[in-house]
Enzyme design. Structure first.
Site, mmCIF file in Angstrom:
data_model
loop_
_atom_site.group_PDB
_atom_site.id
_atom_site.type_symbol
_atom_site.label_atom_id
_atom_site.label_comp_id
_atom_site.label_asym_id
_atom_site.label_seq_id
_atom_site.Cartn_x
_atom_site.Cartn_y
_atom_site.Cartn_z
ATOM 1 N N HIS A 95 0.816 -1.221 0.000
ATOM 2 C CA HIS A 95 0.000 0.000 0.000
ATOM 3 C C HIS A 95 0.850 1.273 0.000
ATOM 4 O O HIS A 95 0.356 2.339 0.361
ATOM 5 C CB HIS A 95 -0.962 -0.010 1.194
ATOM 6 C CG HIS A 95 -2.020 -1.079 1.087
ATOM 7 N ND1 HIS A 95 -2.804 -1.494 2.148
ATOM 8 C CD2 HIS A 95 -2.422 -1.823 0.028
ATOM 9 C CE1 HIS A 95 -3.642 -2.443 1.740
ATOM 10 N NE2 HIS A 95 -3.421 -2.667 0.463
ATOM 11 N N CYS A 124 4.374 12.949 -7.474
ATOM 12 C CA CYS A 124 3.807 14.020 -8.292
ATOM 13 C C CYS A 124 2.595 13.520 -9.081
ATOM 14 O O CYS A 124 2.657 12.473 -9.726
ATOM 15 C CB CYS A 124 4.869 14.565 -9.245
ATOM 16 S SG CYS A 124 4.234 15.895 -10.292
ATOM 17 N N CYS A 168 3.900 14.154 -13.074
ATOM 18 C CA CYS A 168 4.991 13.394 -13.729
ATOM 19 C C CYS A 168 5.387 12.134 -12.973
ATOM 20 O O CYS A 168 6.285 11.418 -13.398
ATOM 21 C CB CYS A 168 6.215 14.293 -13.940
ATOM 22 S SG CYS A 168 7.154 14.612 -12.422
ATOM 23 N N CYS A 216 6.320 19.586 -6.972
ATOM 24 C CA CYS A 216 7.324 18.698 -7.566
ATOM 25 C C CYS A 216 8.540 19.509 -8.024
ATOM 26 O O CYS A 216 8.390 20.506 -8.748
ATOM 27 C CB CYS A 216 6.697 17.969 -8.747
ATOM 28 S SG CYS A 216 7.860 16.964 -9.666
ATOM 29 N N ALA A 275 1.144 -10.083 18.306
ATOM 30 C CA ALA A 275 2.263 -10.489 17.456
ATOM 31 C C ALA A 275 3.610 -10.335 18.168
ATOM 32 O O ALA A 275 4.488 -11.187 18.043
ATOM 33 C CB ALA A 275 2.243 -9.658 16.179
HETATM 34 P P1 OAD Z 1 -7.137 -3.601 10.392
HETATM 35 O O1 OAD Z 1 -7.182 -2.426 11.289
HETATM 36 O O2 OAD Z 1 -8.294 -3.855 9.494
HETATM 37 O O3 OAD Z 1 -6.926 -4.913 11.250
HETATM 38 C C1 OAD Z 1 -5.989 -4.973 12.269
HETATM 39 C C2 OAD Z 1 -5.982 -6.366 12.838
HETATM 40 O O4 OAD Z 1 -4.924 -6.450 13.771
HETATM 41 C C3 OAD Z 1 -7.269 -6.753 13.572
HETATM 42 O O5 OAD Z 1 -7.696 -8.022 13.109
HETATM 43 C C4 OAD Z 1 -6.839 -6.822 15.038
HETATM 44 O O6 OAD Z 1 -7.541 -7.824 15.765
HETATM 45 C C5 OAD Z 1 -5.380 -7.200 14.886
HETATM 46 N N1 OAD Z 1 -4.503 -6.840 16.010
HETATM 47 C C6 OAD Z 1 -4.624 -5.824 16.907
HETATM 48 N N2 OAD Z 1 -3.582 -5.804 17.753
HETATM 49 C C7 OAD Z 1 -2.768 -6.828 17.399
HETATM 50 C C8 OAD Z 1 -1.517 -7.327 17.891
HETATM 51 N N3 OAD Z 1 -0.882 -6.775 18.921
HETATM 52 N N4 OAD Z 1 -0.972 -8.399 17.261
HETATM 53 C C9 OAD Z 1 -1.598 -8.987 16.217
HETATM 54 N N5 OAD Z 1 -2.770 -8.546 15.709
HETATM 55 C C10 OAD Z 1 -3.348 -7.493 16.285
HETATM 56 O O7 OAD Z 1 -5.770 -3.482 9.569
HETATM 57 P P2 OAD Z 1 -5.376 -4.125 8.177
HETATM 58 O O8 OAD Z 1 -5.894 -5.507 8.052
HETATM 59 O O9 OAD Z 1 -3.928 -3.904 8.030
HETATM 60 O O10 OAD Z 1 -5.416 0.180 3.609
HETATM 61 O O11 OAD Z 1 -6.141 -3.194 7.187
HETATM 62 C C11 OAD Z 1 -5.971 -3.398 5.824
HETATM 63 C C12 OAD Z 1 -5.972 -2.086 5.098
HETATM 64 O O12 OAD Z 1 -7.158 -1.355 5.408
HETATM 65 C C13 OAD Z 1 -4.870 -1.130 5.495
HETATM 66 O O13 OAD Z 1 -3.644 -1.390 4.838
HETATM 67 C C14 OAD Z 1 -5.401 0.168 5.047
HETATM 68 C C15 OAD Z 1 -6.786 0.038 5.615
HETATM 69 O O14 OAD Z 1 -7.682 0.807 5.053
HETATM 70 C C16 OAD Z 1 -5.337 1.319 2.942
HETATM 71 O O15 OAD Z 1 -5.221 2.395 3.497
HETATM 72 C C17 OAD Z 1 -5.406 1.158 1.455
#
Ligand code: OAD
Length: 249
Positions: free
Chosen positions: A124, A132, A135, A156, A240
């Site tokens: 992402h 920019c 360009c 830019c 984690a």
């Molecule tokens: P989310 O916020 O959707 O999910 C976070 C996950 O991390 C949840 O399932 C929590 O239960 C888990 N969690 C919380 N604390 C934790 C810990 N200490 N160890 C392990 N897990 C834990 O985040 P993403 O799945 O990354 O995209 O979201 C995906 C995408 O949605 C992001 O990259 C972003 C967002 O919109 C864009 O901006 C394009």
């Protein structure tokens, strides 16, 4: 098959003897560094009354680029003070220890690299760079200091065009070469880790499906069940930063 267990010795053995390991990470891997997740814990992020997926959308760049900058400047300001946690450092060590280790992250925070991981597939993009609109040249935002107000949107240096944050927004494609490398790694791995992601945003979440279809053993690490839990061979419930170091690779 038992799911949602503590770490079993057989799982530790399987991971230790794996040749090709692929890890998909999400916001949860940075939670213990103090980065707020978007979803999980029963809520979703809202900023100035706007759901995060509205302010982080392709339409918003066209409608209100200043607001997009304000949101990412705010997040960059928070991140500037934060450090990688034990999950990031363990995964950086795994890059050295496994024969073939590939990590693809949905995070834009740069914390995997800050922990020393050399080759991070940033699906992402990155919050530390601007790009920019005219360009496509990019420039680093690392040197901007908190306190003084930098020019927004940045201009830019090459063509004088307006710049945007170099991140993938809702409604946009992922960088094709990055996604391709991640998909290849998912396809060839023996063990796939799915760490700290709710697994609802595609195509990133589809990488776990690719790994599973290709015969990998898929291990999820998350304190909660997610959209990918049923696909995974096991879910290790927990944080984690606590679970990953316990593999002692
Ligand atoms: P989310 O916020 O959707 O999910 C976070 C996950 O991390 C949840 O399932 C929590 O239960 C888990 N969690 C919380 N604390 C934790 C810990 N200490 N160890 C392990 N897990 C834990 O985040 P993403 O799945 O990354 O995209 O979201 C995906 C995408 O949605 C992001 O990259 C972003 C967002 O919109 C864009 O901006 C394009």
């Amino acid at each position: 098959m038992a799911k949602e267990s503590l770490i079993r010795e057989s799982t530790v053995e399987r991971v230790r003897s794996a040749k090709n390991v692929f890890a998909l990470t999400g916001a949860g891997v940075s939670a213990e560094s103090g980065v707020p997740t978007f979803r999980g814990g029963g809520g979703a992020t809202v900023w100035k009354g706007m759901p995060f997926d509205v302010i982080s959308s392709a339409q918003m760049v066209e409608r209100d680029l200043a607001a997009v900058w304000e949101w990412f400047d705010y997040r960059r300001g928070v991140l500037r003070e934060l450090k990688p946690n034990a999950a990031h450092t363990t995964l950086a060590e795994w890059e050295e220890k496994f024969n073939d280790f590939t990590l693809a992250t949905q995070n834009i925070d740069g914390l995997h690299a800050a922990a020393g991981l050399k080759d991070v597939l940033e699906l992402h993009g990155t919050i530390w760079q601007a790009r920019c609109l005219a360009c496509d040249r990019s420039k680093s935002l690392r040197d901007e200091r908190g306190g003084e107000q930098p020019q927004r949107p940045p201009v830019c240096g090459t063509c004088g065009g307006e710049m945007r944050p170099d991140v993938v927004l809702f409604g946009e494609m992922l960088p094709a070469n990055v996604l391709e490398r991640a998909a290849e790694a998912a396809e060839r791995c023996d063990v796939c880790f799915v760490i700290g992601t709710s697994g609802v945003v595609y195509p990133a979440a589809g990488l776990a499906e690719i790994a599973k279809r290709a015969g990998a053993y898929v291990i999820e690490i998350n304190p909660e069940r997610t959209a990918l839990s049923d696909l995974c061979d096991e879910t290790i419930k927990g944080q984690a930063g606590e679970i990953l170091p316990r593999f002692q690779i």
